[in-house]
Design an enzyme around this catalytic site. Structure first.
Site, PDB file in Angstrom:
ATOM      1  N   CYS A  85      55.372  58.447  15.493  1.00  0.00           N
ATOM      2  CA  CYS A  85      56.362  58.617  14.765  1.00  0.00           C
ATOM      3  C   CYS A  85      56.225  57.022  14.038  1.00  0.00           C
ATOM      4  O   CYS A  85      57.010  56.503  13.863  1.00  0.00           O
ATOM      5  CB  CYS A  85      57.871  58.591  14.984  1.00  0.00           C
ATOM      6  SG  CYS A  85      58.622  60.572  15.365  1.00  0.00           S
ATOM      7  N   CYS A 208      71.020  63.964  11.875  1.00  0.00           N
ATOM      8  CA  CYS A 208      69.677  63.575  12.286  1.00  0.00           C
ATOM      9  C   CYS A 208      68.885  63.167  11.423  1.00  0.00           C
ATOM     10  O   CYS A 208      69.347  63.434  10.628  1.00  0.00           O
ATOM     11  CB  CYS A 208      68.988  64.961  12.562  1.00  0.00           C
ATOM     12  SG  CYS A 208      70.004  65.832  13.895  1.00  0.00           S
ATOM     13  N   SER A 209      67.476  62.674  11.123  1.00  0.00           N
ATOM     14  CA  SER A 209      66.206  62.502   9.560  1.00  0.00           C
ATOM     15  C   SER A 209      66.392  64.188  10.273  1.00  0.00           C
ATOM     16  O   SER A 209      65.919  65.047  10.787  1.00  0.00           O
ATOM     17  CB  SER A 209      65.802  61.544  10.630  1.00  0.00           C
ATOM     18  OG  SER A 209      64.990  62.175  11.986  1.00  0.00           O
ATOM     19  N   LYS A 330      67.218  58.797   7.934  1.00  0.00           N
ATOM     20  CA  LYS A 330      68.710  59.506   7.779  1.00  0.00           C
ATOM     21  C   LYS A 330      68.326  59.969   6.448  1.00  0.00           C
ATOM     22  O   LYS A 330      68.403  61.386   6.302  1.00  0.00           O
ATOM     23  CB  LYS A 330      69.349  59.170   8.543  1.00  0.00           C
ATOM     24  CG  LYS A 330      71.143  59.569   8.220  1.00  0.00           C
ATOM     25  CD  LYS A 330      70.734  61.012   8.865  1.00  0.00           C
ATOM     26  CE  LYS A 330      71.843  62.665   8.430  1.00  0.00           C
ATOM     27  NZ  LYS A 330      70.784  62.757   7.491  1.00  0.00           N
ATOM     28  N   HIS A 334      61.964  61.395   6.524  1.00  0.00           N
ATOM     29  CA  HIS A 334      61.376  60.824   7.983  1.00  0.00           C
ATOM     30  C   HIS A 334      59.968  61.351   7.524  1.00  0.00           C
ATOM     31  O   HIS A 334      59.871  63.055   8.699  1.00  0.00           O
ATOM     32  CB  HIS A 334      61.754  61.333   9.268  1.00  0.00           C
ATOM     33  CG  HIS A 334      61.301  60.189  10.580  1.00  0.00           C
ATOM     34  ND1 HIS A 334      60.325  59.953  10.216  1.00  0.00           N
ATOM     35  CD2 HIS A 334      61.202  60.381  11.792  1.00  0.00           C
ATOM     36  CE1 HIS A 334      59.730  59.166  11.437  1.00  0.00           C
ATOM     37  NE2 HIS A 334      61.012  59.868  11.961  1.00  0.00           N
TER      38      HIS A 334
END
Ligand code: COA
Length: 385
Positions: A85, A208-209, A330, A334
């Site tokens: 990421c 969670c994203s 978020k 992402h």
């Protein structure tokens, strides 16, 4: 030392974009960035693209050639950068170093990911390839579960609460509601976060994203070129990168991401600033606990006090130190390889004073922090007007 500027930015909408392909997203962001910089493709000396999973999600390898070709940039040297990421942040660092080396005057840095065409089970497995395959992923660990362990320990050590974790999501969704490119551009309440489905205790859906499609691009220029082309270049004051243990089982303290601490130390030193000089930051909130750990590791708050800072509103858009004015991972989304570049698009937009309703007041110095996996890689950049 020579200086490097950002002279153009471009970003696509983030979300579940079924009508867009990996290449069309990249070209859209790149075209916007070149147009913002006011330069034709012929001026470009080099191209870097952050992409983590192209060969898994859409089975497209050799992304460096694809993007140069479809971007109309042949025969420009083109390089794909992969570090989970953190791929986008690392692509930026490669562009920065290439200009500092004197090899190039204009560099295009893109980031892209096309993730929503896969099944949920495939997605989790592809992403987990960035953890330690032999000792974590093979045994069933996923990123939500790894960050859940970090959250549990942080709560145990420092009294961080589920509500404080939830307030990170509430804040970032508020900011994201002001960002038309966000994947989830809507506000949420703390009750909604606390009532959402449990993913990996204590992390719920809204901690969670999401899994997103999207691309972002920035155009970098040497000092001479930047001054020639723009009245308002945004300077990259520094770039810091550090590596940490790939698996969380191999860390002394899972409430700290050492790679962030070390990358930040290098970035502050190179820029000649301290954490006190930073006016706002885009940090890697892949899960809400990550934002709390990151703002501590960047030195903004003492270890264990990140959750309280969020609760007290210090990190809100109108607080003393706004964190993730874009909506963060978020709410903005992402698309993993695009994230590090999208953070820079936001920092530059803020420093130009062009962020509209989510504009941070008196933004002079901004920071971006991008993490790979659970912290095996971290990249920190500092920017100023
Ligand atoms: N936040 C808010 N809403 C979300 C969401 C998120 N992170 N993820 C999905 N949703 C919504 C969807 O829009 C959908 O809403 P709808 O029913 O109104 O259409 C609903 O929740 C179900 O979506 P679905 O795609 O089936 O969710 P899922 O259960 O397959 O996935 C997660 C949810 C949390 C597991 C997934 O988003 C995820 O894995 N996130 C983490 C990604 C990650 O690890 N990235 C790397 C970090 S290191």
């Amino acid at each position: 030392m020579k200086k490097v500027a950002v002279i153009g930015v471009g970003i696509t909408k983030f979300g579940e974009l079924w009508n867009s392909s990996l290449r069309s997203l990249t070209i859209e962001a790149g075209t916007k960035a070149l147009s913002d910089a006011g330069i034709p493709g012929e001026e470009v000396d080099a191209l870097y693209t952050g992409c983590m999973t192209g060969d898994m999600f859409v089975k497209q390898g050799h992304i460096s050639s694809l993007i140069a070709d479809y971007g109309g940039l042949l025969p420009v040297p083109s390089t794909r950068v992969e570090s989970a990421c953190a791929s986008g942040g690392l692509a930026l660092r490669q562009g920065f170093i290439t200009i500092l080396s004197g090899v190039a005057d204009i560099v295009v840095v893109g980031g892209v990911e096309k993730m929503t065409d896969a099944l949920g089970s495939q997605t989790t497995g592809y992403l987990a390839s960035a953890a330690d395959q032999e000792w974590e992923s093979f045994n069933g660990a996923t990123f939500p579960s790894l960050y859940a362990l970090m959250a549990k320990r942080h709560m145990y050590e420092y009294g961080t609460t589920e509500e404080q974790l939830g307030l990170v999501a509430v804040k970032n969704h508020y900011n994201g509601s002001l960002n038309p490119n966000a994947h989830f551009p809507f506000k949420i309440s703390l009750e909604k976060v606390m009532g959402s489905t449990l993913v990996a205790d204590p992390l719920r859906l809204f901690h969670c994203s999401p899994v997103s499609d999207g691309a972002a691009c920035v155009i970098l220029a040497s000092e001479e070129k930047a001054k020639e082309l723009r009245d308002d270049p945004i300077w990259i004051r520094s770039s810091g990168q550090a590596s940490g243990a790939i698996g969380i089982y191999d860390r002394e303290d899972i409430c700290t991401i050492d790679s962030t601490v070390n990358a930040a130390k290098s970035a502050y030193k190179m820029a000649g600033v301290t954490h006190r000089d930073i006016d706002f930051a885009e940090v890697h909130d892949c899960f809400t606990i990550a934002e709390i750990i990151n703002i501590e590791d960047l030195g903004f708050f003492k270890k264990g006090e990140g959750g309280k800072a969020v609760e007290d509103g210090i990190t809100s858009l109108d607080g003393e130190l706004p964190i993730n004015p874009s909506g963060g991972l978020k709410s903005k989304g992402h698309p993993v390889g695009a994230t590090g570049v999208a953070q820079v698009v936001e920092v530059v937009t803020q420093l130009r004073g062009k962020a509209g309703k989510r504009q941070v007041k008196d933004a002079e110095i901004g920071l971006s922090q991008n993490i790979g996996g659970s912290g095996g890689t971290a990249v920190v950049h500092i920017f100023s007007r």
